[in-house]
Design an enzyme around this catalytic site. Structure first.
Site, short mmCIF file in Angstrom:
data_model
loop_
_atom_site.label_atom_id
_atom_site.label_comp_id
_atom_site.label_asym_id
_atom_site.label_seq_id
_atom_site.Cartn_x
_atom_site.Cartn_y
_atom_site.Cartn_z
N LYS A 160 35.55 1.16 31.69
CA LYS A 160 36.09 -0.04 32.34
C LYS A 160 35.48 -0.22 33.73
O LYS A 160 35.01 -1.29 34.08
CB LYS A 160 37.61 0.04 32.45
CG LYS A 160 38.22 -1.26 32.94
CD LYS A 160 39.64 -1.09 33.39
CE LYS A 160 39.69 -0.49 34.78
NZ LYS A 160 41.03 -0.29 35.29
N ASP A 177 40.97 -4.00 30.82
CA ASP A 177 42.06 -3.29 31.50
C ASP A 177 43.36 -3.59 30.75
O ASP A 177 43.34 -4.20 29.68
CB ASP A 177 42.14 -3.69 32.98
CG ASP A 177 42.64 -5.12 33.16
OD1 ASP A 177 42.79 -5.85 32.16
OD2 ASP A 177 42.91 -5.51 34.30
#
Ligand code: SF4
Length: 165
Positions: free
Chosen positions: A72, A90
Protein backbone atom coordinates in the site's frame (compact mmCIF):
# COMPACT_ATOMS: atom_id res chain seq x y z
CA UNK A 1 2.04 17.85 11.23
CA UNK A 2 5.24 16.18 12.40
CA UNK A 3 7.23 16.36 9.18
CA UNK A 4 8.44 20.03 9.32
CA UNK A 5 10.38 19.44 12.55
CA UNK A 6 11.40 15.92 11.48
CA UNK A 7 12.81 17.11 8.15
CA UNK A 8 14.48 20.10 9.78
CA UNK A 9 16.34 17.71 12.09
CA UNK A 10 17.09 15.22 9.29
CA UNK A 11 17.04 17.21 6.04
CA UNK A 12 18.47 14.43 3.85
CA UNK A 13 18.31 10.68 3.79
CA UNK A 14 22.05 10.64 4.55
CA UNK A 15 21.43 12.65 7.73
CA UNK A 16 18.64 10.32 8.78
CA UNK A 17 20.83 7.30 8.08
CA UNK A 18 23.23 8.51 10.79
CA UNK A 19 20.37 8.67 13.32
CA UNK A 20 19.17 5.93 15.64
CA UNK A 21 15.53 5.07 16.30
CA UNK A 22 15.94 6.82 19.67
CA UNK A 23 17.09 10.01 17.88
CA UNK A 24 14.04 9.94 15.58
CA UNK A 25 11.42 8.95 18.14
CA UNK A 26 10.93 12.38 19.81
CA UNK A 27 9.96 13.90 16.45
CA UNK A 28 7.24 11.36 15.70
CA UNK A 29 6.03 10.39 19.17
CA UNK A 30 2.57 11.94 18.59
CA UNK A 31 1.74 9.65 15.63
CA UNK A 32 0.50 6.05 15.76
CA UNK A 33 3.05 3.27 16.46
CA UNK A 34 5.96 5.70 16.96
CA UNK A 35 8.39 3.05 18.24
CA UNK A 36 8.02 0.82 15.21
CA UNK A 37 8.02 3.77 12.81
CA UNK A 38 11.15 5.32 14.35
CA UNK A 39 12.92 1.98 13.97
CA UNK A 40 11.73 1.59 10.39
CA UNK A 41 12.76 5.14 9.44
CA UNK A 42 16.29 4.62 10.78
CA UNK A 43 16.64 1.25 9.02
CA UNK A 44 15.03 2.54 5.83
CA UNK A 45 17.36 5.54 5.58
CA UNK A 46 20.34 3.27 6.15
CA UNK A 47 19.22 0.93 3.39
CA UNK A 48 18.49 3.73 0.90
CA UNK A 49 21.99 5.12 1.45
CA UNK A 50 23.70 1.72 1.32
CA UNK A 51 21.79 0.08 -1.52
CA UNK A 52 20.13 2.83 -3.55
CA UNK A 53 22.83 5.50 -3.67
CA UNK A 54 20.79 7.78 -1.35
CA UNK A 55 17.82 7.91 -3.77
CA UNK A 56 14.36 6.62 -2.90
CA UNK A 57 13.70 3.79 -5.37
CA UNK A 58 10.79 4.20 -7.75
CA UNK A 59 9.58 0.67 -8.41
CA UNK A 60 7.12 -1.31 -6.29
CA UNK A 61 9.53 -4.24 -6.07
CA UNK A 62 12.36 -2.09 -4.75
CA UNK A 63 10.17 0.06 -2.50
CA UNK A 64 8.75 -3.01 -0.76
CA UNK A 65 12.26 -4.16 0.19
CA UNK A 66 12.50 -1.13 2.51
CA UNK A 67 11.77 -1.68 6.21
CA UNK A 68 8.19 -0.74 7.07
CA UNK A 69 7.08 -0.39 3.44
CA UNK A 70 4.30 -2.69 2.29
CA UNK A 71 2.48 -2.73 -1.00
CA UNK A 72 0.00 0.00 0.00
CA UNK A 73 2.74 2.45 0.97
CA UNK A 74 4.73 1.62 -2.16
CA UNK A 75 1.65 2.26 -4.29
CA UNK A 76 1.01 5.58 -2.51
CA UNK A 77 4.61 6.59 -3.30
CA UNK A 78 4.06 5.74 -6.96
CA UNK A 79 0.71 7.53 -7.16
CA UNK A 80 1.49 10.62 -5.09
CA UNK A 81 5.25 11.20 -4.86
CA UNK A 82 6.22 10.01 -8.34
CA UNK A 83 3.07 11.10 -10.19
CA UNK A 84 2.42 7.61 -11.56
CA UNK A 85 -0.75 5.57 -11.81
CA UNK A 86 -1.48 3.15 -8.97
CA UNK A 87 -4.35 1.91 -6.81
CA UNK A 88 -3.22 1.67 -3.18
CA UNK A 89 -5.88 -0.25 -1.25
CA UNK A 90 -6.38 1.04 2.28
CA UNK A 91 -9.28 0.31 4.61
CA UNK A 92 -11.56 2.87 2.88
CA UNK A 93 -10.86 1.65 -0.65
CA UNK A 94 -11.34 -1.95 0.48
CA UNK A 95 -14.69 -1.29 2.22
CA UNK A 96 -16.18 1.03 -0.41
CA UNK A 97 -15.20 -1.28 -3.28
CA UNK A 98 -17.00 -4.17 -1.61
CA UNK A 99 -20.06 -2.16 -0.61
CA UNK A 100 -20.64 -0.65 -4.04
CA UNK A 101 -19.97 -4.03 -5.63
CA UNK A 102 -16.92 -2.99 -7.64
CA UNK A 103 -15.17 -6.19 -6.59
CA UNK A 104 -16.53 -9.70 -5.93
CA UNK A 105 -16.81 -11.18 -2.43
CA UNK A 106 -13.92 -13.54 -3.11
CA UNK A 107 -11.53 -10.57 -3.02
CA UNK A 108 -10.67 -10.88 0.65
CA UNK A 109 -7.22 -9.28 0.59
CA UNK A 110 -6.06 -5.76 -0.35
CA UNK A 111 -3.97 -7.25 -3.15
CA UNK A 112 -6.93 -9.09 -4.69
CA UNK A 113 -9.05 -5.89 -4.49
CA UNK A 114 -6.24 -3.93 -6.15
CA UNK A 115 -5.95 -6.51 -8.95
CA UNK A 116 -9.68 -6.37 -9.58
CA UNK A 117 -9.93 -2.56 -9.53
CA UNK A 118 -7.06 -2.03 -11.94
CA UNK A 119 -8.93 -4.10 -14.51
CA UNK A 120 -11.80 -1.65 -14.68
CA UNK A 121 -10.41 1.86 -14.17
CA UNK A 122 -8.60 3.28 -17.21
CA UNK A 123 -4.94 3.49 -16.27
CA UNK A 124 -4.73 7.24 -16.77
CA UNK A 125 -7.24 7.90 -13.96
CA UNK A 126 -6.15 5.17 -11.55
CA UNK A 127 -4.52 7.48 -9.00
CA UNK A 128 -7.46 9.90 -9.16
CA UNK A 129 -9.89 7.01 -8.69
CA UNK A 130 -7.92 5.93 -5.64
CA UNK A 131 -8.52 9.36 -4.08
CA UNK A 132 -12.21 9.32 -5.07
CA UNK A 133 -12.69 6.02 -3.25
CA UNK A 134 -10.79 7.18 -0.17
CA UNK A 135 -12.71 10.46 0.07
CA UNK A 136 -16.02 8.68 -0.50
CA UNK A 137 -15.16 6.24 2.30
CA UNK A 138 -13.98 8.96 4.64
CA UNK A 139 -16.86 11.41 4.26
CA UNK A 140 -19.89 9.56 2.88
CA UNK A 141 -19.60 5.79 2.93
CA UNK A 142 -18.20 5.56 6.44
CA UNK A 143 -17.59 2.23 8.12
CA UNK A 144 -20.32 2.45 10.77
CA UNK A 145 -23.00 4.77 9.45
CA UNK A 146 -22.79 5.27 5.71
CA UNK A 147 -24.70 8.40 4.65
CA UNK A 148 -26.77 6.66 1.99
CA UNK A 149 -29.39 9.43 2.00
CA UNK A 150 -26.69 11.89 0.82
CA UNK A 151 -24.95 9.52 -1.57
CA UNK A 152 -25.09 9.83 -5.35
CA UNK A 153 -24.39 6.15 -5.90
CA UNK A 154 -27.61 4.61 -4.57
CA UNK A 155 -28.73 3.55 -8.07
CA UNK A 156 -25.67 1.37 -8.54
CA UNK A 157 -24.69 0.46 -4.97
CA UNK A 158 -24.98 -3.23 -4.22
CA UNK A 159 -25.15 -2.71 -0.44
CA UNK A 160 -27.87 -0.05 -0.67
CA UNK A 161 -29.97 -2.03 -3.11
CA UNK A 162 -29.71 -5.20 -1.07
CA UNK A 163 -31.12 -3.32 1.93
CA UNK A 164 -34.08 -1.68 0.19
CA UNK A 165 -35.29 -4.86 -1.48
S1 SF4 B 1 -25.35 4.13 -1.10
FE1 SF4 B 1 -24.59 3.98 1.01
S2 SF4 B 1 -23.42 2.08 1.11
FE2 SF4 B 1 -23.68 2.61 -1.06
S3 SF4 B 1 -21.85 3.78 -1.61
FE3 SF4 B 1 -23.41 5.24 -1.00
S4 SF4 B 1 -23.05 5.60 1.19
FE4 SF4 B 1 -21.99 3.71 0.63
Amino acid sequence: MVTPALFEAFPTVDEMAKATAEDIYPYIKSISYPNAKAKHLAQMAEKIVAEFDSNVPTSIDELTTLPGVGRKTANVMLAVAFGGQAMPVDTHVFRVSHRIGLVPKRCTTPLSVERELVKYFPEEILSKAHHWLILHGRYTCMARNPKCSECGLTDVCKYFNSKVQ
